[in-house]
Scaffold this active site. Structure first.
Site, PDB file in Angstrom:
ATOM      1  NE  ARG A  97       2.364  -1.652  -5.840  1.00  0.00           N
ATOM      2  CZ  ARG A  97       1.138  -1.219  -5.602  1.00  0.00           C
ATOM      3  NH1 ARG A  97       0.154  -2.072  -5.591  1.00  0.00           N
ATOM      4  NH2 ARG A  97       0.910   0.034  -5.396  1.00  0.00           N
ATOM      5  NE  ARG A 247      -0.114   4.353   5.034  1.00  0.00           N
ATOM      6  CZ  ARG A 247      -0.302   3.915   3.788  1.00  0.00           C
ATOM      7  NH1 ARG A 247      -0.792   4.708   2.862  1.00  0.00           N
ATOM      8  NH2 ARG A 247       0.029   2.686   3.478  1.00  0.00           N
TER       9      ARG A 247
END
Ligand code: ADP
Length: 407
Positions: A97, A247
Site C-alpha cells: 500500500r 481530523r
C-alpha cells in the site's frame, strides 16, 4: 496464488498473507501487526486460522528497524510448527500500500526503479507515509527476492476525477509547479466497494453508479459514475472533507492564521491539532464512535452535538454527490462505523427522505458480514452495507499485475 499484502507505516508494519483465485475465492492464511519499530520494545501480533479457528501469537522484543520486523514476520510465516508456508518462495507477489504517487500512476504497477523514484518525488505530499511505504518495498525486495513487488496507490482510484473536481481555486502555478490539487485517499476501499456493489447489484462495473461512504477513523466519500470516481472528499492530504475521529475535515483556511495569532501556536502545532485533536475528539473529547454514541445516549450534550455535526456533513455530501452522479444505483456504507454503527446509519438516512433515501429500521439492525440492503420496501434508492476489504483489493490487483492483466 499466494500474495503478501504490506502496509508499512513509520513505526509499524501491517501484513496479511492471502491465497486467492478471485474476489470471491480466497483464504486469509495469516494477518499481523508489527508495532513500535525503533522503540526499546517492539510488539508483534500474528494470527493464523488453522481449521477456521483463530490462533494468536504475541511477541515483545526490540525491533530496531523495519528490516528486523520483516525478518520476524518471515520467521513466523515459515515456522516449522505453526507456519502457514514452508518457504518464502511460495509467495508470488508482495502488494504494497502506497499513499500517494500524484498524477504519475493511475493504476497499480510493478514497483520498478522508476516507480520507486516517483514515490520518492512525492515525499513532500505524503511526509509520514510515502517514506515508510518506500522502505517497506525496499526491505521486502531483500526478504522476498523471488516475489514480484507491486505498488498499490491509495490515490489511484481517484485519478479519473475531472479537473473541475480536483482543482483548487487558487493561483494556477500552485498546481503546475507544486502539484497542489485534490488527490483523494481510501481509493483502494472505494474501488473495492465499487466492485462489490456491482457484483451485488448484478451490473457491469462500468454501469455502476454509487456514492461510497467510508466511515472509519478516517472518513471519506466518493462519487462513482460508471464505475469511475468523479469526486471525493479528501484532498491533497486526508485532512479535507468530512468530520473524522480526530481530523477536522473542511475548515476556512483563514481560521488557521486567526487561531495561530490568538494562541501562539506554530504551524506544526496547528496541523497536529487539526489532525489529532479535532473531529469527534475536538468536540466531545473522545474519538471512538461507540463511546460518542454511548455518551450521547447518556445525555452528554457535546457528544450529541458531535454526532449531529458528523452526520450533517455526510448528508450534505450525499446531496452534493447526487448532483455529480445521475441514475444513482445506491448509497453504500462501509468501514468500522459504516458497517457497524446502526445509530449513525440511521441518523445519516433520517431527514433526507426528499432525496429518495428511506431506511428500513429493522433491516438496519441486521448484522451480517455479507453485503446487504437496508432501504425501506419501495424506496426509490437502494442503501447498501458492504464490508470493505482493502487487503483483498491490494492482493487482487497485485495478482492481476503479476498475470499481466491490468486491474
Ligand atoms: P480505520 O480508519 O482505523 O481503519 P475502522 O474502519 O476500523 O478505522 O473504524 C474505526 C471506527 O469504527 C471507530 O470510530 C469505532 O468506534 C467504529 N466502530 C467499530 N466497530 C463498531 C461497532 N460495532 N459499532 C459502532 N462503531 C464501531
Amino acid at each position: 496464488m499466494k500474495i503478501l499484502v504490506i502496509n508499512a507505516g513509520s513505526s509499524s508494519l501491517k501484513y496479511q498473507l492471502i491465497d486467492l483465485e478471485d474476489a470471491e475465492h480466497f483464504s486469509v492464511l495469516a494477518t499481523g501487526l508489527v508495532e513500535k519499530i525503533g522503540e526499546p520494545v517492539g510488539c508483534i501480533t500474528h494470527k493464523t486460522f488453522p481449521g477456521g479457528v483463530e490462533r494468536k501469537i504475541e511477541e515483545q522484543e526490540p525491533l530496531p528497524t523495519h528490516a528486523d520486523g520483516m525478518k520476524r514476520v518471515v520467521a513466523l510465516l515459515t515456522d516449522e510448527q505453526d507456519g502457514v508456508i514452508r518457504d518464502v518462495n511460495e509467495i508470488a507477489g508482495v502488494g504494497h500500500r502506497v499513499l500517494n504517487c500524484g498524477e504519475e500512476y493511475s493504476d497499480t504497477v510493478e514497483a520498478t526503479a522508476a516507480v520507486k523514484d516517483a514515490i520518492r518525488r512525492y515525499f513532500p505530499l505524503g511526509p509520514l507515509h510515502n517514506p515508510a511505504n518506500l522502505m517497506g518495498i525496499e526491505e521486502s525486495e531483500k526478504v522476498f527476492p523471488h516475489a514480484r513487488q507491486v505498488a498499490v496507490f491509495d490515490t489511484a482510484f481517484h485519478q479519473t476525477m475531472p479537473p473541475k473536481a480536483f482543482m483548487y481555486a487558487v493561483p494556477r502555478q500552485w498546481y503546475t509547479q507544486y502539484h497542489l490539487r485534490k488527490y483523494g485517499f481510501h481509493g483502494t476501499s472505494h474501488k473495492f466497494i465499487t466492485g462489490a456493489a456491482a457484483r451485488y447489484l448484478g451490473k457491469p462495473v462500468d454501469q455502476t453508479n454509487i456514492i461510497s461512504i467510508h466511515l472509519g477513523n478516517g472518513c471519506s466519500m466518493a462519487a462513482v459514475r460508471g464505475g469511475k470516481c468523479v469526486d471525493t472528499t479528501m484532498g491533497v492530504t486526508p485532512l479535507e472533507g468530512l468530520m473524522m475521529g480526530t481530523r477536522s475535515g473542511d475548515i476556512d483556511p483563514a481560521a488557521i492564521e486567526y487561531i495561530m495569532d490568538q494562541t501562539g501556536m506554530d504551524i506544526h502545532q496547528m496541523l497536529h491539532a487539526l489532525n489529532k485533536e479535532s473531529g469527534l475528539k475536538g468536540i466531545c473529547g473522545v474519538n471512538d464512535m461507540r463511546e460518542v454514541v454511548d455518551k450521547s445516549a447518556q445525555g452528554d450534550e457535546l457528544a450529541e452535538l458531535a454526532l449531529q455535526m458528523f452526520t450533517y456533513r455526510v448528508q450534505k455530501t450525499i446531496g452534493a454527490y447526487m448532483a455529480a452522479v445521475p441514475n444513482l444505483d445506491a448509497l453504500v456504507f462501509t468501514a468500522g462505523i459504516g458497517q457497524n454503527s446502526f445509530p449513525i446509519r440511521k441518523r445519516v438516512c433520517t431527514g433526507i427522505e426528499h432525496l429518495g433515501v428511506t431506511l428500513d429500521e429493522a433491516k438496519n439492525l441486521v448484522r451480517t458480514d455479507a453485503p446487504h440492503e437496508i432501504q425501506a420496501d419501495g424506496a426509490p434508492l437502494k442503501i447498501l452495507v458492504i464490508p470493505t476489504n482493502e487487503e483483498l483489493q491490494i492482493a487482487l490487483e497485485t495478482k492481476a499485475v503479476i498475470e499481466g492483466n491490468q486491474p
